[in-house]
Design a protein around this motif. Structure first.
Motif, PDB file in Angstrom:
ATOM      1  N   ALA A  35      17.158  87.827   8.874  1.00 12.52           N
ATOM      2  CA  ALA A  35      15.743  87.405   8.911  1.00 12.52           C
ATOM      3  C   ALA A  35      15.476  86.315   7.878  1.00 12.52           C
ATOM      4  N   THR A  36      14.409  85.544   8.136  1.00 15.16           N
ATOM      5  CA  THR A  36      13.947  84.542   7.158  1.00 15.16           C
ATOM      6  C   THR A  36      12.480  84.844   6.854  1.00 15.16           C
ATOM      7  N   LEU A  37      12.024  84.389   5.697  1.00 16.71           N
ATOM      8  CA  LEU A  37      10.629  84.621   5.314  1.00 16.71           C
ATOM      9  C   LEU A  37       9.999  83.312   4.849  1.00 16.71           C
ATOM     10  N   GLU A  38       8.948  82.902   5.577  1.00 15.27           N
ATOM     11  CA  GLU A  38       8.149  81.747   5.160  1.00 15.27           C
ATOM     12  C   GLU A  38       6.829  82.290   4.629  1.00 15.27           C
ATOM     13  N   ILE A  39       6.368  81.739   3.515  1.00 14.17           N
ATOM     14  CA  ILE A  39       5.122  82.255   2.925  1.00 14.17           C
ATOM     15  C   ILE A  39       3.961  81.309   3.219  1.00 14.17           C
ATOM     16  N   PHE A  40       2.888  81.874   3.786  1.00  9.71           N
ATOM     17  CA  PHE A  40       1.664  81.115   4.061  1.00  9.71           C
ATOM     18  C   PHE A  40       0.678  81.456   2.956  1.00  9.71           C
ATOM     19  N   ASP A  41       0.359  80.456   2.150  1.00  5.90           N
ATOM     20  CA  ASP A  41      -0.437  80.696   0.939  1.00  5.90           C
ATOM     21  C   ASP A  41      -1.621  79.730   0.905  1.00  5.90           C
ATOM     22  N   ARG A  42      -2.368  79.649   1.998  1.00  7.07           N
ATOM     23  CA  ARG A  42      -3.414  78.632   2.103  1.00  7.07           C
ATOM     24  C   ARG A  42      -4.758  79.207   2.525  1.00  7.07           C
ATOM     25  N   LEU A  43      -4.984  80.485   2.269  1.00 10.49           N
ATOM     26  CA  LEU A  43      -6.249  81.087   2.736  1.00 10.49           C
ATOM     27  C   LEU A  43      -7.467  80.446   2.073  1.00 10.49           C
ATOM     28  N   GLY A  44      -7.263  79.826   0.903  1.00  5.43           N
ATOM     29  CA  GLY A  44      -8.361  79.162   0.202  1.00  5.43           C
ATOM     30  C   GLY A  44      -8.846  77.903   0.895  1.00  5.43           C
ATOM     31  N   VAL A  61      -7.021  76.191  10.632  1.00  8.27           N
ATOM     32  CA  VAL A  61      -6.997  77.356  11.519  1.00  8.27           C
ATOM     33  C   VAL A  61      -5.958  77.135  12.627  1.00  8.27           C
ATOM     34  N   LYS A  62      -5.935  75.907  13.152  1.00 10.58           N
ATOM     35  CA  LYS A  62      -4.944  75.590  14.202  1.00 10.58           C
ATOM     36  C   LYS A  62      -3.519  75.771  13.650  1.00 10.58           C
ATOM     37  N   GLU A  63      -3.314  75.293  12.422  1.00 16.33           N
ATOM     38  CA  GLU A  63      -1.972  75.412  11.816  1.00 16.33           C
ATOM     39  C   GLU A  63      -1.597  76.875  11.587  1.00 16.33           C
ATOM     40  N   PHE A  64      -2.556  77.646  11.117  1.00 13.85           N
ATOM     41  CA  PHE A  64      -2.327  79.079  10.860  1.00 13.85           C
ATOM     42  C   PHE A  64      -1.945  79.792  12.162  1.00 13.85           C
ATOM     43  N   LYS A  65      -2.695  79.520  13.217  1.00 18.05           N
ATOM     44  CA  LYS A  65      -2.435  80.189  14.488  1.00 18.05           C
ATOM     45  C   LYS A  65      -1.073  79.783  15.066  1.00 18.05           C
ATOM     46  N   LYS A  66      -0.731  78.516  14.858  1.00 22.48           N
ATOM     47  CA  LYS A  66       0.574  78.029  15.350  1.00 22.48           C
ATOM     48  C   LYS A  66       1.701  78.748  14.598  1.00 22.48           C
ATOM     49  N   LYS A  67       1.533  78.871  13.291  1.00 17.93           N
ATOM     50  CA  LYS A  67       2.572  79.531  12.487  1.00 17.93           C
ATOM     51  C   LYS A  67       2.724  81.002  12.901  1.00 17.93           C
ATOM     52  N   ILE A  68       1.615  81.650  13.190  1.00 14.15           N
ATOM     53  CA  ILE A  68       1.688  83.056  13.624  1.00 14.15           C
ATOM     54  C   ILE A  68       2.443  83.129  14.965  1.00 14.15           C
ATOM     55  N   ARG A  69       2.068  82.227  15.879  1.00 21.13           N
ATOM     56  CA  ARG A  69       2.700  82.244  17.211  1.00 21.13           C
ATOM     57  C   ARG A  69       4.197  81.997  17.122  1.00 21.13           C
ATOM     58  N   GLU A  70       4.595  81.125  16.180  1.00 21.24           N
ATOM     59  CA  GLU A  70       6.018  80.770  16.072  1.00 21.24           C
ATOM     60  C   GLU A  70       6.824  81.830  15.313  1.00 21.24           C
ATOM     61  N   SER A  71       6.149  82.810  14.761  1.00 18.62           N
ATOM     62  CA  SER A  71       6.842  83.853  13.995  1.00 18.62           C
ATOM     63  C   SER A  71       7.112  85.065  14.874  1.00 18.62           C
ATOM     64  N   ASP A  72       8.169  85.799  14.504  1.00 15.84           N
ATOM     65  CA  ASP A  72       8.485  87.029  15.236  1.00 15.84           C
ATOM     66  C   ASP A  72       7.792  88.235  14.608  1.00 15.84           C
TER      67      ASP A  72
END
Ligand code: FNR
Length: 193
Positions: A35-44, A61-72
């Motif tokens: 597994a790999t782990l990418e950290i999303f740290d942009r809620l601010g 928001v578009k970027e966040f949703k894309k990152k979620i979709r691309e993650s398992d």
């Protein structure tokens, strides 16, 4: 070797020296090899949610949703604020879930951890978050529950988690998350085939 499972870690705190961010950074070295782990740290960067804008959301928001979709799989590390989850985390989840029918969390495996300077380690926030995740229809990992209590005593000056028990539970939670994600990926693959 099968494809690696992509985990997206979400930091629920904006604080510079956040213990929850440290939990996610430490999770990188506790991750299973597959597994790999990418950290999303942009809620601010998210503006306050406004339903008038849900059909044309801000870029973040578009970027966040894309990152979620691309993650398992998703791994959320959240503080507890006043017995619940921080507003910034709820705000981001509300943006992500809209408009109705365009929810990238649908069917995703999600694991939760929390760190708190208090005795319960953020347990109450986790149960509130689990309730929100019911609506988002995630597959939320139940066990082990990772509550890092007295967080100010659990990291060294370099930010390394020095609590062996917490490390053991985080590793187990990650293994369960990745196994569940692999199972689902396989299942969906079979259905598509
Ligand atoms: C807290 N804190 C806190 N802790 C807890 O165990 N239960 C709680 O209900 C609260 N409530 C709360 C409200 C607000 C507004 C703040 C700022 C703090 C303390 C919290 O656990 C501590 O600040 C953590 O360090 C926050 O997590 P990060 O920022 O270190 O990741």
């Amino acid at each position: 070797m099968p494809d690696k499972i992509k985990v997206l870690g979400i930091v629920g705190s904006l604080r510079k020296n956040s213990y929850n961010r440290l939990l996610l950074l430490n999770a990188k070295s506790l991750l299973p090899e597959d597994a790999t782990l990418e950290i999303f740290d942009r809620l601010g960067e998210f503006p306050l949610f406004n339903q008038d804008l849900e059909n044309d959301p801000p870029q973040i928001v578009k970027e966040f949703k894309k990152k979620i979709r691309e993650s398992d799989a998703i791994l959320i590390a959240t503080p507890e604020y006043n017995y619940s989850i921080p507003g910034v985390l709820k705000n981001a989840l509300d943006w992500a879930a809209r408009p109705y029918g365009d929810n990238p969390f649908e069917g995703k495996p999600v694991a939760i951890m929390s760190a708190s300077i208090g005795m319960l380690g953020g347990a109450r926030a986790q149960y509130h978050l689990r309730q929100v995740l019911v609506y988002l229809n995630t597959i939320t990992i139940n066990k082990p529950e990772v509550f890092v209590s007295f967080a100010h005593k659990k990291f060294d000056e370099k930010g390394n988690l020095v609590d062996e028990e917490a490390k053991k539970y985080i590793a187990e939670l990650l293994r369960n998350l990745v196994n569940t994600a692999r199972l689902l990926k396989h299942q969906y693959g079979l259905i598509r085939a």
